[in-house]
Design an enzyme around this catalytic site. Structure first.
Site, PDB file in Angstrom:
ATOM      1  N   LEU A  84      34.899  40.802  32.995  1.00 36.08           N
ATOM      2  CA  LEU A  84      35.595  42.072  32.754  1.00 36.08           C
ATOM      3  C   LEU A  84      35.072  42.878  31.574  1.00 36.08           C
ATOM      4  O   LEU A  84      35.524  43.991  31.346  1.00 36.08           O
ATOM      5  CB  LEU A  84      37.098  41.808  32.571  1.00 36.08           C
ATOM      6  CG  LEU A  84      37.769  41.058  33.729  1.00 36.08           C
ATOM      7  CD1 LEU A  84      39.261  40.899  33.474  1.00 36.08           C
ATOM      8  CD2 LEU A  84      37.532  41.755  35.056  1.00 36.08           C
ATOM      9  N   ILE A  87      29.068  45.766  30.209  1.00 34.02           N
ATOM     10  CA  ILE A  87      27.757  45.155  29.928  1.00 34.02           C
ATOM     11  C   ILE A  87      27.000  46.039  28.934  1.00 34.02           C
ATOM     12  O   ILE A  87      26.812  47.237  29.180  1.00 34.02           O
ATOM     13  CB  ILE A  87      26.948  44.995  31.240  1.00 34.02           C
ATOM     14  CG1 ILE A  87      27.718  44.120  32.239  1.00 34.02           C
ATOM     15  CG2 ILE A  87      25.571  44.389  30.953  1.00 34.02           C
ATOM     16  CD1 ILE A  87      28.051  42.713  31.767  1.00 34.02           C
ATOM     17  N   HIS A 103      33.624  44.153  43.051  1.00 32.55           N
ATOM     18  CA  HIS A 103      34.898  44.798  42.697  1.00 32.55           C
ATOM     19  C   HIS A 103      35.850  44.695  43.884  1.00 32.55           C
ATOM     20  O   HIS A 103      35.438  44.952  45.022  1.00 32.55           O
ATOM     21  CB  HIS A 103      34.650  46.268  42.321  1.00 32.55           C
ATOM     22  CG  HIS A 103      35.884  46.930  41.808  1.00 32.55           C
ATOM     23  ND1 HIS A 103      36.339  46.749  40.520  1.00 32.55           N
ATOM     24  CD2 HIS A 103      36.792  47.733  42.413  1.00 32.55           C
ATOM     25  CE1 HIS A 103      37.458  47.430  40.356  1.00 32.55           C
ATOM     26  NE2 HIS A 103      37.759  48.026  41.494  1.00 32.55           N
TER      27      HIS A 103
HETATM   28  C1  GAR Z   1      37.485  38.947  42.151  1.00 32.34           C
HETATM   29  O1  GAR Z   1      38.439  39.417  43.069  1.00 32.34           O
HETATM   30  C2  GAR Z   1      36.627  40.087  41.658  1.00 32.34           C
HETATM   31  O2  GAR Z   1      36.406  41.076  42.620  1.00 32.34           O
HETATM   32  C3  GAR Z   1      37.478  40.629  40.539  1.00 32.34           C
HETATM   33  O3  GAR Z   1      37.948  39.486  39.880  1.00 32.34           O
HETATM   34  C4  GAR Z   1      38.177  38.464  40.866  1.00 32.34           C
HETATM   35  C5  GAR Z   1      37.586  37.175  40.345  1.00 32.34           C
HETATM   36  O4  GAR Z   1      38.004  36.127  41.147  1.00 32.34           O
HETATM   37  N1  GAR Z   1      36.711  41.473  39.659  1.00 32.34           N
HETATM   38  C6  GAR Z   1      37.214  42.575  39.118  1.00 32.34           C
HETATM   39  O5  GAR Z   1      38.379  42.919  39.258  1.00 32.34           O
HETATM   40  C7  GAR Z   1      36.212  43.384  38.289  1.00 32.34           C
HETATM   41  N2  GAR Z   1      36.740  44.671  37.969  1.00 32.34           N
HETATM   42  P1  GAR Z   1      37.284  34.705  41.076  1.00 32.34           P
HETATM   43  O6  GAR Z   1      37.229  34.309  39.626  1.00 32.34           O
HETATM   44  O7  GAR Z   1      38.148  33.804  41.890  1.00 32.34           O
HETATM   45  O8  GAR Z   1      35.904  34.880  41.659  1.00 32.34           O
END
Ligand code: GAR
Length: 189
Positions: A84, A87, A103
């Protein structure tokens, strides 16, 4: 080719990527970079024998030490999977078009600072959307604004809760993200 995964959540996408590249000849996962000390991804990486580099904000943003670490693991490509932090420029410059993010929505909708995880699905629900999905995009210096590489969508029912939406979207992420990474690597040579 060596991939570094940046992840700080439960790590389910990181697990899918590690599983995929265990049997793919195209690349291997050489490193996981993590900024949360109890993140699920740490144990998952250990199970795959992948080293984990912990970072803090100071090291990440105020020095370029991470670049040396990435290079020492031969990193060619970076996949963000539930990471999050914005970068920093030194990484974007060192890996042009070689950093991608996943995303959990159909960008450009529901992106930007603070739009992550359940916040996204709650906003999708509040807007009464009939579909949602996932986006893979290149990473630039702004949250969720790099060029879109791939999207997949799912239908939503009026009675879907944010948790239902999250489940549908996560299933799409797991289905597609490893293959999308592989396709990008193959196309970049
Ligand atoms: C995922 O759904 C990804 O798309 C989201 O975090 C989750 C991580 O899940 N990313 C964001 O929201 C970025 N803005 P995980 O740790 O189980 O892979």
């Amino acid at each position: 080719m060596n991939i570094a995964i940046f992840a700080s959540g439960s790590g389910s996408n990181a697990r899918k990527i590690m599983e995929h590249f265990q049997s793919s000849g195209v690349a291997r996962v050489a490193l996981v970079v993590c900024n949360r000390k109890n993140a699920g991804v740490i144990g998952i990486a250990a199970g795959f024998g992948v080293p984990v580099q912990m970072i803090d904000r100071n090291m990440f943003c105020e020095s370029e030490h991470l670049l040396d670490i990435l290079k020492s693991h031969g990193t060619d490509f970076i996949a963000l999977a539930g990471f999050l932090w914005l970068i920093p420029d030194y990484l974007i410059k060192a890996y042009p078009e070689r950093i991608v993010n996943i995303h959990p929505a159909l960008l450009p909708k529901y992106g930007g600072h603070g739009m992550y995880g359940h916040h996204v699905h709650e906003a999708v629900k509040a807007a009464g959307e009939q579909e949602s999905g996932m986006t893979v995009h290149y990473v630039n210096g702004q949250y969720d604004e790099g060029d879109i590489i791939f999207q997949a969508s799912c239908r939503l029912n009026p009675d879907d809760t944010p948790e239902d939406i999250a489940r549908k979207v996560l299933a799409l992420e797991h289905e597609h993200y490893p293959q999308v990474i592989e396709q990008i690597l193959l196309s970049q040579g």
